[in-house]
Design an enzyme around this catalytic site. Structure first.
Site, PDB file in Angstrom:
ATOM      1  N   PRO A 139       0.824  -1.219   0.000  1.00 21.34           N
ATOM      2  CA  PRO A 139       0.000   0.000   0.000  1.00 21.34           C
ATOM      3  C   PRO A 139       0.864   1.279   0.000  1.00 21.34           C
ATOM      4  O   PRO A 139       1.719   1.446   0.853  1.00 21.34           O
ATOM      5  CB  PRO A 139      -0.796  -0.118   1.306  1.00 21.34           C
ATOM      6  CG  PRO A 139      -0.771  -1.567   1.639  1.00 21.34           C
ATOM      7  CD  PRO A 139       0.550  -2.071   1.142  1.00 21.34           C
ATOM      8  N   GLU A 140       0.609   2.113  -0.996  1.00 23.23           N
ATOM      9  CA  GLU A 140       1.291   3.404  -1.085  1.00 23.23           C
ATOM     10  C   GLU A 140       0.224   4.497  -0.952  1.00 23.23           C
ATOM     11  O   GLU A 140      -0.931   4.199  -0.649  1.00 23.23           O
ATOM     12  CB  GLU A 140       2.039   3.500  -2.420  1.00 23.23           C
ATOM     13  CG  GLU A 140       3.079   2.373  -2.578  1.00 23.23           C
ATOM     14  CD  GLU A 140       3.868   2.446  -3.877  1.00 23.23           C
ATOM     15  OE1 GLU A 140       4.004   3.545  -4.442  1.00 23.23           O
ATOM     16  OE2 GLU A 140       4.331   1.386  -4.340  1.00 23.23           O
ATOM     17  N   LYS A 175       2.006   7.212   3.808  1.00 20.81           N
ATOM     18  CA  LYS A 175       1.384   5.879   3.856  1.00 20.81           C
ATOM     19  C   LYS A 175       0.689   5.621   5.190  1.00 20.81           C
ATOM     20  O   LYS A 175       0.268   4.497   5.457  1.00 20.81           O
ATOM     21  CB  LYS A 175       2.450   4.813   3.618  1.00 20.81           C
ATOM     22  CG  LYS A 175       3.192   4.942   2.282  1.00 20.81           C
ATOM     23  CD  LYS A 175       4.294   3.905   2.183  1.00 20.81           C
ATOM     24  CE  LYS A 175       5.184   4.158   0.980  1.00 20.81           C
ATOM     25  NZ  LYS A 175       6.338   3.237   0.938  1.00 20.81           N
ATOM     26  N   ARG A 193      15.079  -2.572  -4.905  1.00 14.85           N
ATOM     27  CA  ARG A 193      13.777  -3.011  -5.407  1.00 14.85           C
ATOM     28  C   ARG A 193      13.877  -3.227  -6.906  1.00 14.85           C
ATOM     29  O   ARG A 193      14.811  -2.768  -7.557  1.00 14.85           O
ATOM     30  CB  ARG A 193      12.712  -1.930  -5.113  1.00 14.85           C
ATOM     31  CG  ARG A 193      12.698  -1.446  -3.684  1.00 14.85           C
ATOM     32  CD  ARG A 193      12.284  -2.517  -2.709  1.00 14.85           C
ATOM     33  NE  ARG A 193      10.914  -2.934  -2.926  1.00 14.85           N
ATOM     34  CZ  ARG A 193       9.863  -2.344  -2.382  1.00 14.85           C
ATOM     35  NH1 ARG A 193      10.020  -1.299  -1.595  1.00 14.85           N
ATOM     36  NH2 ARG A 193       8.643  -2.789  -2.621  1.00 14.85           N
TER      37      ARG A 193
END
Ligand SMILES: [Zn+2]
Length: 261
Positions: free
Chosen positions: A2-3, A59, A250
């Site tokens: 979730p961003e 967030k 990432r």
């Protein structure tokens, strides 16, 4: 993970469902998610209270209680909220359940249990404690350009630094860079002002578009990279196979034609 757009969607979902109802009972399934408070103390603090409003910073979701305290939620890698009535409708991995007097329940769902639940008397206290920068959607163009000055890091990593601007993670940094036509490993301090302005405009457009799409990849515009971030994905603009690389630990996806290195 979730961003900002996902958490904004959770905020709107919570606001549309779970406000202004007395809390009958709090059920903590995964006590490890609680920071700074025991399940018993959380239950005592919330019993009979109501969620009155919600706000978001990066967030984090902050829910105001009618006793002056705030419940702070971070959704880790896999967190979400679900509001339901029948016990049989409780989602798998409901780690904390807020049961209301009206018979409904709000579940904090988190399969990987990397989220966090805390109580605070002021969101600013928690924002300072975690050294969060301005919310990415509250950042002005001037401040954005100031933050970039002299930075020697790569632009993807820079966008994800929560202490500079809060809310952007792996997925939306890829989308913002794709829409701006900037390679993920570009050095941020080497971007000229026109590129930085383009990047800033892409940041705002992508986050707002994703919020309008309820952070659902299937509702994103056809020109978006997000639903195509996989091994057989192709650029939605030119059809070139997408490439990936490691940036900031990432996996970044990008179009080698629209985002030249
Ligand atoms: Zn392309």
């Amino acid at each position: 993970m979730p961003e900002l757009p996902d958490v904004e969607h959770y905020k709107r979902y919570l606001t549309a469902t779970a406000l202004h109802q007395p809390i009958a009972r709090v059920q903590v399934v995964a006590p490890a998610l609680l920071t700074g408070i025991t399940p018993q103390a959380l239950g005592r603090m919330l019993k009979g209270k109501r969620f009155e409003s919600a706000r978001r910073h990066g967030k984090y979701l902050f829910i105001a209680l009618d006793n002056g305290h705030w419940l702070a939620l971070h959704f880790g890698m896999t967190g979400s909220l679900h509001y339901f009535r029948q016990p049989a409708d409780a989602p798998a991995y409901s780690q904390c359940l807020f049961h209301f007097d009206n018979g409904f329940t709000l579940a904090y769902v988190d399969p990987r249990k990397l989220g966090r639940i805390a109580l605070t008397d002021d969101p600013q206290t928690l924002i300072r404690k975690h050294q969060l920068g301005a919310d990415a959607l509250a950042l002005s163009a001037g401040k954005f350009i100031d933050l970039a000055a002299g930075q020697r890091g790569q632009v993807k990593a820079w966008l994800m630094q929560q202490n500079l601007m809060a809310g952007i993670g792996n997925i939306y940094s890829d989308e913002i860079l794709f829409q701006a036509g900037i390679h993920p490993r570009q050095i941020i301090g080497k971007l000229d002002e026109a590129s930085l302005k383009r990047l800033y405009r892409a940041l705002r457009a992508v986050l707002k578009t994703a919020i309008d799409a309820q952070a659902d990849p299937e509702q994103m515009p056809a020109s978006y990279l997000l639903p195509r971030r996989h091994a057989k994905g192709r650029c939605p603009k030119c059809g070139t196979p997408l490439e990936r690389l490691q940036a900031a630990g990432r996996t970044a996806w990008f179009c080698p034609r629209h985002q030249p290195g």
